[in-house]
Design a protein around this motif. Structure first.
Motif, mmCIF file in Angstrom:
data_model
loop_
_atom_site.group_PDB
_atom_site.id
_atom_site.type_symbol
_atom_site.label_atom_id
_atom_site.label_comp_id
_atom_site.label_asym_id
_atom_site.label_seq_id
_atom_site.Cartn_x
_atom_site.Cartn_y
_atom_site.Cartn_z
ATOM 1 N N GLN A 557 33.255 28.212 35.157
ATOM 2 C CA GLN A 557 33.640 29.354 35.436
ATOM 3 C C GLN A 557 34.992 29.515 36.424
ATOM 4 O O GLN A 557 34.838 28.619 37.209
ATOM 5 N N TRP A 558 35.625 30.476 36.054
ATOM 6 C CA TRP A 558 36.929 30.463 36.984
ATOM 7 C C TRP A 558 37.019 31.985 37.654
ATOM 8 O O TRP A 558 36.465 32.558 37.036
ATOM 9 N N VAL A 559 37.474 31.699 38.660
ATOM 10 C CA VAL A 559 37.740 33.136 39.436
ATOM 11 C C VAL A 559 39.344 33.275 39.706
ATOM 12 O O VAL A 559 39.795 32.250 40.561
ATOM 13 N N LEU A 560 40.027 33.872 38.883
ATOM 14 C CA LEU A 560 41.455 33.812 39.064
ATOM 15 C C LEU A 560 41.827 35.247 39.734
ATOM 16 O O LEU A 560 41.470 36.356 39.539
ATOM 17 N N ARG A 561 43.069 35.115 40.261
ATOM 18 C CA ARG A 561 43.729 36.187 41.068
ATOM 19 C C ARG A 561 44.636 36.945 40.260
ATOM 20 O O ARG A 561 45.924 36.148 39.549
ATOM 21 N N ARG A 562 44.503 38.150 40.014
ATOM 22 C CA ARG A 562 45.663 38.864 38.907
ATOM 23 C C ARG A 562 46.846 39.210 40.009
ATOM 24 O O ARG A 562 46.858 39.163 41.090
ATOM 25 N N PRO A 563 48.008 39.425 39.148
ATOM 26 C CA PRO A 563 49.248 39.759 40.047
ATOM 27 C C PRO A 563 49.164 41.024 40.879
ATOM 28 O O PRO A 563 49.861 40.966 42.038
#
Length: 625
Positions: A557-563
């Motif tokens: 599971q990833w928690v990614l930050r959007r632009p």
């Protein structure tokens, strides 16, 4: 510097030349000084220009030095009587004999490495010309002179050696001059050889008539020999003359055939002349003529046998090349191309040749984030040696080279030992991660590699075409796969991304733009899509998938930050399919957990609304808000 040295050399030789003809009483000193200066010029040229092969020039310097020794002892013997004079005369004769041996060996060794005599056929043609020219010289000049005068057998032999030795040197020099007649070094050597021959013939004629006297005009020929060979050694082209050149096609030109025919007919022509000029029983040079005829016949037969053998070898190479082309046409993988190249090289070399075939592969580059390189990207080339240094050939031009094995990378030299030489040919890179490409190395004898070089170049070119065909086929398959994935996954909720071995994105499905908040660019590094603070979790998942040999999926599971600053919670499944020809990468499947939970809540609410009457639907609905 070289011009000043040349000017000084010519000035010193001019002064010594004037002294030889102006003060013949001290001729021994002057000739010794001229010889020393000439030998010093050759030595300086070897030291200054550093030819690749010094041995031929050392032999030429030794021949000039032996001639100078002979001249000094000859002049001293003329002024000394008794046993001392005989000893000096004997030393002079031995030095003169060594002169022609050293000069002939030096010129033949020199021309064997250049364009004049670079194969056996040209050497045989030259030897036939030397034998016939020597026979003509003996019949017209040396033979009658030696037979008509009353001289000791030793002196007659020396006169014959002077005449025939000069002919040998001049003929070989003319053969060299015919191939490189514009080269200043060749011109200097040819002029010097012609001057020595003219002086020797003039000396023989003077000895047989009125006798030889110091200061004779014929000495000008020997003076020209010393000066010209020194000038030839001082010129920078002397290094290029000793450089081994590539062997060209073995063409049997009409001029060479005509020259060989004329030389073979010379002996019968001389016999006809002698038969009409005197009684058939009176043939004073019959033994010499028979020996020359037999030697010429043997050389001509050897030439014909070599031509037949070369024709058979050419037919064998043509058949082997046809089979190699058929095999490479059916190859569908890089491993098959490598196997076909190995088999074809073994068939192109002569039967029973001890050889070794090796592929030198540039070590794959590491990822931009410092990940270790993927060794599987170059594993198809077997047997192989992975090197970190640049390959010894330009893979883009795919030009072959023949070089000593000891000059290769130590790892390559150890694998090819004990082969004295190696043929190096460039092949196309199997993958972008393979660095600058792959090189084919064939270890064998130098002569064997030179004879098979053109055929191996054809095989390498066919292999390069096969590699490009395989790459084009895989690219077409990849495009079809991308088109299919776009059609299938275009409306699905999950997103698919394929990352190659070089960490570049090979494919990204349309839903990726919604999940990541931007449009992933093909061939962009995956780090360009992920915030630096989130790259650790991505690298962890990719590394875990790469460690699994069975190709099973890794979940995370990833928690990614959007632009735009928002975050997205993704469920990721990663599989290592870099060995699959149609994929060649890590396949990642993404699912938005927030959307999935929202869909689960909506499904639960619809189930509550459809539940049986009598239940507290309000409390259940509040639970899922």
């Amino acid at each position: 510097m070289p011009r000043r040295v040349l000017t000084g050399y010519l000035a010193v030789q001019a002064v010594l030349g004037v002294a030889v003809f102006g003060a013949p009483a001290a001729a021994a000193v002057w000739w010794g000084a001229i010889g020393v200066v000439s030998v010093a010029a050759v030595g300086w040229g070897i030291h200054r220009h550093r030819p690749p092969r010094r041995f031929p020039w050392l032999l030429l310097a030794g021949g000039a030095g032996a001639l100078a020794v002979g001249d000094v002892h000859y002049e001293l013997s003329r002024r000394t009587v008794g046993a001392t004079g005989d000893a000096l005369s004997l030393i002079a004769d031995a030095a003169y004999l060594a002169t022609f041996g050293l000069l002939a060996a030096g010129v033949l060794s020199l021309t064997r490495t250049t364009v004049a005599l670079r194969d056996r056929s040209a050497l045989l043609d030259t030897l036939v010309l030397v034998v016939v020219t020597g026979l003509v010289t003996w019949t017209l000049v040396v033979g009658p002179a030696v037979t008509d005068v009353d001289l000791p057998a030793v002196e007659k032999a020396l006169l014959a050696v002077h005449g025939l030795g000069g002919v040998l040197v001049v003929v070989v020099m003319l053969r060299l001059a015919a191939a490189a007649w514009r080269d200043p070094t060749v011109i200097g050597l040819a002029v010097g050889a012609a001057g020595m021959l003219a002086a020797d013939v003039w000396y023989a004629a003077a000895e047989l008539n009125a006798g030889w006297q110091p200061g004779h005009p014929a000495e000008l020929g020997w003076y020209v020999f010393y000066v010209s060979w020194g000038v030839a050694a001082l010129h920078p082209n002397m290094a290029r003359l000793a450089t081994r050149s590539d062997r060209g096609p073995d063409d049997v030109a009409a001029m060479r055939v005509g020259l060989l025919t004329i030389t073979c007919l010379t002996v019968p022509f001389l016999l006809v002349i002698q038969a009409f000029a005197a009684e058939p029983a009176e043939l004073p040079d019959g033994l010499v003529t028979a020996a020359a005829a037999g030697l010429t016949t043997m050389l001509a037969v050897t030439r014909v046998v070599d031509s037949v053998t070369g024709h058979r070898a050419a037919v064998h190479r043509e058949r082997s090349l046809r089979r190699a082309g058929t095999r490479l046409l059916s190859a569908t993988t890089i491993a098959q191309v490598a196997e076909m190249v190995r088999r074809s090289v073994g068939e192109l070399l002569p039967a029973g040749t001890d050889h070794q075939v090796l592929f030198a592969v540039r070590r794959p580059v590491a990822g931009a984030g410092g990940e270790p390189p993927d060794p599987e990207s170059v594993a198809d080339w077997q047997p192989q040696v992975v090197v970190d240094d640049p390959l010894p050939v330009d893979a883009a031009r795919r030009r072959t080279r023949i070089m000593p094995t000891r000059l290769l990378h130590p790892d390559l030299a150890d694998r090819l030992a004990p082969a004295p030489a190696a043929l190096v040919a460039g092949l196309a890179a199997p993958a972008p991660s393979a660095g600058t490409g792959t090189a084919l190395l064939v270890g064998a004898a130098d002569g064997v590699l030179a004879a098979s070089r053109d055929a191996i170049e054809v095989v390498v070119a066919q292999a390069a075409l096969a590699l490009h065909r395989i790459a084009a086929t895989e690219e077409a398959a990849r495009r079809d796969r991308d088109r299919y994935l776009n059609l299938v996954a275009g409306t699905a909720g999950d997103a698919v991304v394929i990352v190659g071995a070089d960490d570049r994105i090979r494919y990204a499905s349309p839903p990726c733009s919604r999940l990541f908040g931007l449009e992933p660019a093909v061939l962009a590094d995956w780090r360009d899509l992920v915030h630096p603070a989130d790259q650790a979790q991505v690298s962890r998942t990719l590394g875990a998938a790469g460690d699994r040999d069975d190709g099973s999926a890794v979940g995370d599971q990833w928690v990614l930050r959007r632009p735009d600053g928002s975050h997205v919670l993704l469920e990721v499944r990663c599989r290592d399919l870099r060995r699959v020809p149609g994929v060649r990468g890590l396949v990642l499947t993404f699912s938005d957990l927030a959307d999935q939970r929202r869909r689960d809540s909506e499904l639960a609410l619809r189930r509550i609304d459809r539940s049986a009457p009598g239940q507290n639907r309000r409390s259940l609905r509040r639970r899922f808000r």
